[in-house]
Motif scaffolding. Sequence first.
Motif, PDB file in Angstrom:
ATOM      1  N   VAL A   1      23.019   5.020  65.811  1.00 50.41           N
ATOM      2  CA  VAL A   1      22.563   5.780  64.639  1.00 50.41           C
ATOM      3  C   VAL A   1      21.505   6.823  64.998  1.00 50.41           C
ATOM      4  O   VAL A   1      20.952   7.467  64.118  1.00 50.41           O
ATOM      5  CB  VAL A   1      22.051   4.883  63.488  1.00 50.41           C
ATOM      6  N   GLY A   2      21.243   6.995  66.277  1.00 49.38           N
ATOM      7  CA  GLY A   2      20.427   8.127  66.704  1.00 49.38           C
ATOM      8  C   GLY A   2      18.935   7.880  66.743  1.00 49.38           C
ATOM      9  O   GLY A   2      18.140   8.828  66.738  1.00 49.38           O
ATOM     10  N   ILE A   3      18.526   6.583  66.792  1.00 49.07           N
ATOM     11  CA  ILE A   3      17.105   6.287  66.998  1.00 49.07           C
ATOM     12  C   ILE A   3      16.757   6.661  68.440  1.00 49.07           C
ATOM     13  O   ILE A   3      17.506   6.335  69.367  1.00 49.07           O
ATOM     14  CB  ILE A   3      16.824   4.774  66.755  1.00 49.07           C
ATOM     15  N   HIS A   4      15.666   7.335  68.623  1.00 43.87           N
ATOM     16  CA  HIS A   4      15.261   7.731  69.971  1.00 43.87           C
ATOM     17  C   HIS A   4      15.071   6.471  70.828  1.00 43.87           C
ATOM     18  O   HIS A   4      14.359   5.554  70.409  1.00 43.87           O
ATOM     19  CB  HIS A   4      13.943   8.509  69.892  1.00 43.87           C
ATOM     20  N   PRO A   5      15.696   6.422  72.000  1.00 43.33           N
ATOM     21  CA  PRO A   5      15.615   5.198  72.820  1.00 43.33           C
ATOM     22  C   PRO A   5      14.177   4.744  73.086  1.00 43.33           C
ATOM     23  O   PRO A   5      13.920   3.551  73.194  1.00 43.33           O
ATOM     24  CB  PRO A   5      16.308   5.601  74.124  1.00 43.33           C
ATOM     25  N   LYS A   6      13.240   5.690  73.147  1.00 40.73           N
ATOM     26  CA  LYS A   6      11.858   5.249  73.403  1.00 40.73           C
ATOM     27  C   LYS A   6      11.227   4.632  72.153  1.00 40.73           C
ATOM     28  O   LYS A   6      10.150   4.071  72.224  1.00 40.73           O
ATOM     29  CB  LYS A   6      11.000   6.378  73.966  1.00 40.73           C
ATOM     30  N   ASN A   7      11.910   4.724  71.031  1.00 41.97           N
ATOM     31  CA  ASN A   7      11.403   4.114  69.793  1.00 41.97           C
ATOM     32  C   ASN A   7      12.096   2.796  69.441  1.00 41.97           C
ATOM     33  O   ASN A   7      12.099   2.364  68.301  1.00 41.97           O
ATOM     34  CB  ASN A   7      11.539   5.081  68.618  1.00 41.97           C
TER      35      ASN A   7
END
Lengths: 529, 529
Positions: A213-219
């Motif tokens: 769903v496009g959550i930034h991997p660092k988040n």
Amino acid sequence: MGILKFEHPQENNSVHMTTSPLDPEEFRRQGHMVIDFIADYYKTVEKYPVLSQVQPGYLKKRLPESAPYDPEPIETILRDVQDHIVPGLTHWQSPNYFAYFPASNSTAAFLGEMLAAGFNVVGFNWMASPAATELESIVMDWLGDMLQLPKSFLFSGNGGGVLQGTTCEAIICTMAAARDQMLSQIGRENIGKLVVYGSDQTHSGFQKASQIVGIHPKNFRAIETTASTSFALSPEVLKSTIRSDIEAGLVPLFLCATVGTTAITAVDPLGPLCEVAKEHDMWVHVDAAYAGSASICPEFRYFIDGVEGADSFSLNAHKWFFTTLDCCCLWVKNPSALVSSLSTYPEYLRNKATDSKQVVEYKDWQIALSRRFRAIKLWLVLRSYGVGNLRNFIRSHVKMAKIFEGLVGMDKRFETVAPRHFSLVCFRVSPSAIIKANPSLSDHDNGKHKADNYKLLNGVKCVVNEVNSKLLEAINGSGLVFMTHAVVGGMYVLRFAIGASLTEEKHVVMAWKVVQEHADAILHPPCIN
Amino acid sequence: MGILKFEHPQENNSVHMTTSPLDPEEFRRQGHMVIDFIADYYKTVEKYPVLSQVQPGYLKKRLPESAPYDPEPIETILRDVQDHIVPGLTHWQSPNYFAYFPASNSTAAFLGEMLAAGFNVVGFNWMASPAATELESIVMDWLGDMLQLPKSFLFSGNGGGVLQGTTCEAIICTMAAARDQMLSQIGRENIGKLVVYGSDQTHSGFQKASQIVGIHPKNFRAIETTASTSFALSPEVLKSTIRSDIEAGLVPLFLCATVGTTAITAVDPLGPLCEVAKEHDMWVHVDAAYAGSASICPEFRYFIDGVEGADSFSLNAHKWFFTTLDCCCLWVKNPSALVSSLSTYPEYLRNKATDSKQVVEYKDWQIALSRRFRAIKLWLVLRSYGVGNLRNFIRSHVKMAKIFEGLVGMDKRFETVAPRHFSLVCFRVSPSAIIKANPSLSDHDNGKHKADNYKLLNGVKCVVNEVNSKLLEAINGSGLVFMTHAVVGGMYVLRFAIGASLTEEKHVVMAWKVVQEHADAILHPPCIN
């Protein structure tokens, strides 16, 4: 169609023309054959190695390079299934299957699957088969009642349930809904600021869903758990993690709490976690994929206490609720959040029932448009066994797990590793037993490192893990039982998961003997080399 | 499990204790009953209204408020299926089903579904059932060969195929792969700049997929099509759209081209579209959900010419390839792009086969971890019918569509609306026939507006659409056949889609009579009021 003639000079016209591929009498004849085939399979499934023993690439060597031009009779095909497919199966329905989590099948679910495949309706909207939609809403309320879910999760309380394929899909749908709700407030350009939270024990599907769903991997936060909380997510650590994210200008979005983690069935404390999340208007999803089913028993209901603070809750009926794969039950308090993220209404689907808004349109509660008639198998399971038997099935698995736990406890070479909440027992050969079998190890432990033997190892802990790993490999290589492993807090543990529908107490007792025999072989000095 | 006793004082202990829910002989007995039930259903399916005629909420009135505590016999349950579920079904397997696209079932696929549900393996990785993984790779290469896909899409050419549930899932996976490839070059903070392209005829699942993977809604392009290209996507318009997006600082990501659009089976020109996309390093997915199956016939292969320029290609075997729902076949040229977006490798799944990298791990090619053994039904379809019959099944549907098209052409009141490429005929009552039946309309058309009669209408075009909409409603209300509609270029058209496995020429001829009879009633003046 058998009456039509085709002339295609480039082709062999001698092909035997099959009549309709759905001729009822041919369907009947072949259907009966396959029922007998599967019944015989269940009768004899114990004779196969539980874990398939074939080598990679085995099947390509046995099958032709391309599809046949001419039809082949079902008798030939079933012989090939027996000769070439069955050896390549890992037998999840074997009574000696104790790996991963169970995929507990049942006659009722199988019959429901047959009816769904037989009717083969594509129930994307109400009109495309009203029964498929309405039965789904009804059984989801039934099952929600059995779990004593708060009314707010049921249609009767303005929430509602939907059958998805898997937990990963359920998390994608709920996370997309949470994401779009949040972005509508803070602006879509802030998608890179959204943070999602789970523990290091949360199922990998949670990470995958957040990637999709496009959550930034660092988040993506996999908060560390420890033995001090039995590997449950700590509300305090969650709180402080959220606090530092907010200080860094990020936006907390979503918490995935788990009841019955994959590795050792740890139970995250739902109540306190929801309280922390609610302070920040986060969406809380409760993943009870395996263990949720237990909560139909009053004595196990407390495991999901606190669910009233969550936004969504899911369990996989295809794990421990006697239903064939796939069948993930998802309840949400606010269906309109799902719908506003996932709905489409193209012209070709327009119809009066939808326009009337009197019907549920499940295509807007899930990823795909097309959907199978999964509700009918859940309905058959609920009716064929009834609440009373379903509870007793669950209890019998828990009881067998207790028996296994007792057997482990009686053998001083072994130890159980994590609390047993449900029907999973986590155990290992204890460090002391391994040291006893290999006195040199205590030197090793004291730092008198024997470089030749242990150059690849990092202390006794590694040796203990390696011995347990070897033990598991030997057990599974026997073909007599199949179990799997986990690593928690650095410990390699053997997982013994009960739930296959054919498992009886005698299989559990036999499995323990297999473990002991292989431990005998491995622990007789020297157990490492 | 029957031997275990439970004492729970809070419960009714008189529950009849069912033995194992997978007892082989009980499975056999009940399985045979359900085979007969379904065979009888196919024999008699013509007697039911094709489109269910129940009203919203019908089922809640007929079923109990909650799940039963005690078990119920299969005989009772099957009677309820007959009495309460069947009336709420829209009969996709009826020979008189001509709606949406077909969900063509077959005995072979049904048997494959039975075997999959019977074994009920959860084939997330190779080890969890080697046969499930290996058979899938083999049949995907077989089917790819039948479609004459370029080698680069097959395992034998370093690409590969995977079975997904639906096209929407296939697009999510490929779009996520394309997104992550692109963002790794331009930085994840630029997710808001990514643009995806389709036409206004592209399936709604494309829009949903782009929403789910986090494409900014304002960067979703549904490029307008017109009658001048028979509603196919124009490469020139695509090119200029991309150009203005680039000028606006956006980044072209993904093109979804369609072979056989949902509304009227338009065919986007793959070759020229791929050329445009390649100039910008975009990922091209070809959605041939319904029509792709036709390309197993050499004479219909040209529809997918140009696919060699695409990155991925999908068709739904559950539409027009005689396979039960769900079964979407997806081929990709670069599996590692999927894998790097979708892979997870948690400790509990670690095993030697995966570590050896000699095996395909399909969990990393799809959304979910768990996966059903779908390959076995496709294998049974290919073997039970053979390439020769499968081609002839497809041809028989196309031939019947031609017959229907001929019937439409012989009745001067009707016109076909879009080119018939496959087994879908789009037609309507022509404007001239409606004007002839309502001479006042020609005044209306000349601007002599009769306010009382037409105040809600916007010229003859609307009247024509309304008459056709009424015609469709009357036809479906008869229960004799079921067809659906589309709106293209402002025209309301009736869609007659052939492909139900039981449909024969006589059903097509009968359906046409139903259309004519209802047209008679509607066109006898006055046809509007």
